[in-house]
Design a protein around this motif. Structure first.
Motif, mmCIF file in Angstrom:
data_model
loop_
_atom_site.group_PDB
_atom_site.id
_atom_site.type_symbol
_atom_site.label_atom_id
_atom_site.label_comp_id
_atom_site.label_asym_id
_atom_site.label_seq_id
_atom_site.Cartn_x
_atom_site.Cartn_y
_atom_site.Cartn_z
ATOM 1 N N ASN A 1 0.995 -1.513 0.283
ATOM 2 C CA ASN A 1 0.563 -0.157 0.093
ATOM 3 C C ASN A 1 0.631 1.441 0.379
ATOM 4 O OD1 ASN A 1 -2.350 -1.375 -0.215
ATOM 5 N ND2 ASN A 1 -1.946 -1.729 1.947
ATOM 6 N N LEU A 2 1.663 1.410 -0.708
ATOM 7 C CA LEU A 2 2.825 2.065 -1.221
ATOM 8 C C LEU A 2 2.586 3.121 -2.755
ATOM 9 C CD1 LEU A 2 5.875 0.721 0.663
ATOM 10 C CD2 LEU A 2 4.049 3.176 2.370
ATOM 11 N N LEU B 1 0.464 9.726 -10.581
ATOM 12 C CA LEU B 1 1.425 10.902 -10.304
ATOM 13 C C LEU B 1 2.946 10.208 -9.092
ATOM 14 C CD1 LEU B 1 1.720 13.780 -10.014
ATOM 15 C CD2 LEU B 1 -0.055 13.709 -8.104
ATOM 16 N N ILE B 2 2.919 9.437 -8.302
ATOM 17 C CA ILE B 2 3.256 8.532 -7.998
ATOM 18 C C ILE B 2 4.802 7.801 -9.123
ATOM 19 C CG2 ILE B 2 4.214 6.289 -6.278
ATOM 20 C CD1 ILE B 2 1.777 7.064 -4.819
ATOM 21 N N ASP B 3 4.109 7.378 -10.589
ATOM 22 C CA ASP B 3 5.013 6.995 -11.236
ATOM 23 C C ASP B 3 6.586 7.824 -11.613
ATOM 24 O OD1 ASP B 3 4.332 4.384 -10.716
ATOM 25 O OD2 ASP B 3 2.726 3.933 -12.658
ATOM 26 N N THR B 4 5.674 8.973 -11.828
ATOM 27 C CA THR B 4 5.507 10.296 -13.094
ATOM 28 C C THR B 4 7.116 10.975 -11.944
ATOM 29 O OG1 THR B 4 3.905 10.667 -13.953
ATOM 30 C CG2 THR B 4 5.735 12.435 -13.428
ATOM 31 N N TYR B 5 7.576 10.564 -10.533
ATOM 32 C CA TYR B 5 7.541 11.546 -9.665
ATOM 33 C C TYR B 5 8.974 9.781 -9.508
ATOM 34 C CZ TYR B 5 4.734 14.738 -7.982
ATOM 35 O OH TYR B 5 3.620 16.099 -7.934
ATOM 36 N N VAL B 6 8.228 9.348 -9.448
ATOM 37 C CA VAL B 6 9.411 7.977 -8.913
ATOM 38 C C VAL B 6 10.348 7.898 -10.296
ATOM 39 C CG1 VAL B 6 9.571 5.485 -8.768
ATOM 40 C CG2 VAL B 6 8.185 6.576 -7.743
ATOM 41 N N GLU B 7 9.634 7.851 -11.166
ATOM 42 C CA GLU B 7 11.018 7.890 -13.053
ATOM 43 C C GLU B 7 11.568 9.231 -12.172
ATOM 44 O OE1 GLU B 7 11.180 4.865 -14.931
ATOM 45 O OE2 GLU B 7 9.490 3.874 -13.863
ATOM 46 N N GLY B 8 11.560 10.129 -12.875
ATOM 47 C CA GLY B 8 12.276 11.077 -12.562
ATOM 48 C C GLY B 8 13.265 10.794 -11.199
ATOM 49 N N VAL C 1 6.273 20.529 -5.992
ATOM 50 C CA VAL C 1 5.651 19.753 -5.598
ATOM 51 C C VAL C 1 5.080 19.689 -4.002
ATOM 52 C CG1 VAL C 1 4.619 17.315 -4.855
ATOM 53 C CG2 VAL C 1 5.921 17.863 -7.329
ATOM 54 N N LEU C 2 6.241 19.885 -3.079
ATOM 55 C CA LEU C 2 5.523 20.120 -1.662
ATOM 56 C C LEU C 2 4.594 21.444 -1.470
ATOM 57 C CD1 LEU C 2 9.387 18.276 0.080
ATOM 58 C CD2 LEU C 2 6.720 17.936 -0.263
ATOM 59 N N LYS C 3 5.155 22.435 -1.815
ATOM 60 C CA LYS C 3 3.922 23.654 -1.795
ATOM 61 C C LYS C 3 3.233 23.981 -2.413
ATOM 62 C CE LYS C 3 5.493 28.323 -2.372
ATOM 63 N NZ LYS C 3 4.498 28.937 -4.043
ATOM 64 N N ASP C 4 2.891 23.633 -3.584
ATOM 65 C CA ASP C 4 1.415 23.413 -4.615
ATOM 66 C C ASP C 4 0.323 22.397 -3.476
ATOM 67 O OD1 ASP C 4 2.333 25.003 -5.499
ATOM 68 O OD2 ASP C 4 2.758 23.889 -7.903
ATOM 69 N N HIS C 5 1.368 20.930 -3.450
ATOM 70 C CA HIS C 5 0.271 19.869 -2.606
ATOM 71 C C HIS C 5 0.371 20.367 -1.344
ATOM 72 C CE1 HIS C 5 -1.658 16.443 -3.053
ATOM 73 N NE2 HIS C 5 -0.270 15.641 -1.435
ATOM 74 N N GLY C 6 0.891 21.000 -0.204
ATOM 75 C CA GLY C 6 0.746 21.864 1.067
ATOM 76 C C GLY C 6 0.836 20.910 1.977
ATOM 77 N N ARG C 7 0.755 19.281 1.485
ATOM 78 C CA ARG C 7 1.337 18.316 3.032
ATOM 79 C C ARG C 7 2.029 17.422 3.180
ATOM 80 N NH1 ARG C 7 -4.603 16.224 0.648
ATOM 81 N NH2 ARG C 7 -5.686 18.268 0.462
ATOM 82 N N ASP C 8 2.037 17.060 3.912
ATOM 83 C CA ASP C 8 2.898 16.363 4.726
ATOM 84 C C ASP C 8 3.886 15.550 3.182
ATOM 85 O OD1 ASP C 8 3.010 17.649 6.758
ATOM 86 O OD2 ASP C 8 2.168 15.347 7.966
ATOM 87 N N VAL D 1 2.330 12.837 -2.522
ATOM 88 C CA VAL D 1 1.167 12.188 -3.130
ATOM 89 C C VAL D 1 -0.204 11.938 -2.325
ATOM 90 C CG1 VAL D 1 -0.419 11.119 -5.362
ATOM 91 C CG2 VAL D 1 2.732 11.849 -4.948
ATOM 92 N N GLY D 2 -1.014 12.258 -2.940
ATOM 93 C CA GLY D 2 -2.050 12.479 -1.540
ATOM 94 C C GLY D 2 -2.046 12.744 -0.090
ATOM 95 N N ASP D 3 -2.690 12.201 0.857
ATOM 96 C CA ASP D 3 -2.524 12.483 2.381
ATOM 97 C C ASP D 3 -1.792 11.015 3.067
ATOM 98 O OD1 ASP D 3 -4.758 14.190 2.121
ATOM 99 O OD2 ASP D 3 -5.854 12.879 2.401
ATOM 100 N N ARG D 4 -1.134 10.238 2.074
ATOM 101 C CA ARG D 4 -0.093 9.377 2.602
ATOM 102 C C ARG D 4 0.710 8.656 2.294
ATOM 103 N NH1 ARG D 4 -4.506 4.106 1.553
ATOM 104 N NH2 ARG D 4 -3.617 4.170 -0.571
ATOM 105 N N PHE D 5 1.155 8.311 2.779
ATOM 106 C CA PHE D 5 3.586 7.946 2.681
ATOM 107 C C PHE D 5 3.425 7.055 1.469
ATOM 108 C CE2 PHE D 5 6.692 5.114 4.224
ATOM 109 C CZ PHE D 5 7.567 5.984 3.752
ATOM 110 N N SER D 6 4.093 7.701 0.681
ATOM 111 C CA SER D 6 3.870 6.247 -0.167
ATOM 112 C C SER D 6 5.511 5.740 -0.766
ATOM 113 C CB SER D 6 3.445 6.983 -1.772
ATOM 114 O OG SER D 6 3.494 8.141 -2.518
ATOM 115 N N ARG D 7 5.653 5.148 -2.129
ATOM 116 C CA ARG D 7 6.748 4.946 -2.502
ATOM 117 C C ARG D 7 7.927 6.691 -2.631
ATOM 118 N NH1 ARG D 7 6.792 1.608 -8.301
ATOM 119 N NH2 ARG D 7 8.606 1.904 -7.470
#
Ligand SMILES: N[C@@H](CCC(=O)N[C@@H](CS)C(=O)NCC(=O)O)C(=O)O
Length: 221
Positions: free
Chosen positions: A80-81, A91-98, A139-146, A149-155
């Motif tokens: 569940n990451l 979105l996660i794939d995009t960030y992870v590939e970079g 991304v961190l600024k625009d998303h404004g969350r911890d 992506v989304g509200d939870r910890f991901s890969r």
């Protein structure tokens, strides 16, 4: 209880390190079977365990998985990451590939000779500072969350965290102009599974030592 995954690779970070990080972040214990010589690699090949004759190979859930990205995708999905829906996953794939692109530059750098290293460090740090890190700061600024992506910890958070630490090894103040990346790093380092992996004696690997490079090269070439 399910068997622990077994990681087959050299006792170095290389392509296996993001896999170690992801398992550790998920709180999954794993065993490692180190390929120490060319004969060890030949044996794995002869036994038919390496689909494309290459490592990393991970024994997990009755499979002998190869291809770093396929392995990472499986682990991320299983634990569940990998976001809550397809759009988060994209979105996660995009960030992870970079991040894996940057990670690969650093990994290749680790295996250069001392002379080559002198020439190659500046362009890598330049890319980290001017291409990749500004993206994640924004991304961190625009998303404004911890989390990215989304509200939870991901890969994506795991790979970013790993990459920030590696970049800091080569330029300790590399995050000086990225305040949100600094607070991200502090936040993620307090997640219990991550905190544990950061402790000395964990299965985390340092950069390869200069004196080991030749030996490592003879395993693969
Ligand atoms: N696309 C593969 C590349 C794997 C790869 O190049 N592995 C290297 C070690 S880091 C290897 O086994 N080299 C020996 C060979 O290619 O024959 C992956 O991401 O897993």
């Amino acid at each position: 209880m399910a068997a622990k995954p077994v990681l087959h690779y050299i006792n170095e970070r290389g392509r296996m390190e993001p896999i170690r990080w992801l398992l550790a972040a998920a709180g999954v214990e794993f065993d490692e079977c180190f390929v120490k010589t060319k004969d060890d690699l030949t044996k794995l090949r002869k036994d038919g365990f390496l689909l494309f004759q290459q490592v990393p190979m991970v024994e997990i859930d009755g499979m002998k998985m190869v291809q770093t990205r396929a392995i990472l995708n499986y682990i991320a999905g299983k634990y569940n990451l990998y976001g809550k829906d397809l759009k988060e996953r994209a979105l996660i794939d995009t960030y992870v590939e970079g991040l894996l692109d940057l990670n690969e530059l650093i990994m290749d750098y680790d295996y250069l000779s001392a002379d080559q290293k002198k020439q190659q460090l500046a362009p890598i740090l330049d890319k980290a500072t001017n291409r990749y890190f500004p993206v994640f700061e924004k991304v961190l600024k625009d998303h404004g969350r911890d989390f990215l992506v989304g509200d939870r910890f991901s890969r994506a958070d795991v790979h970013l965290f790993e990459t920030l630490l590696m970049a800091e090894e080569y330029k300790p103040d590399i995050l000086a102009s990225f305040p949100l990346l600094q607070s991200f790093k502090a936040r993620i380092s307090n997640i219990p599974t991550i905190k544990k992996f950061l402790q000395p004696g964990s299965q985390r690997k340092p950069a390869p030592k200069e004196e080991d490079l030749q030996r490592i090269m003879t395993i693969f070439h």
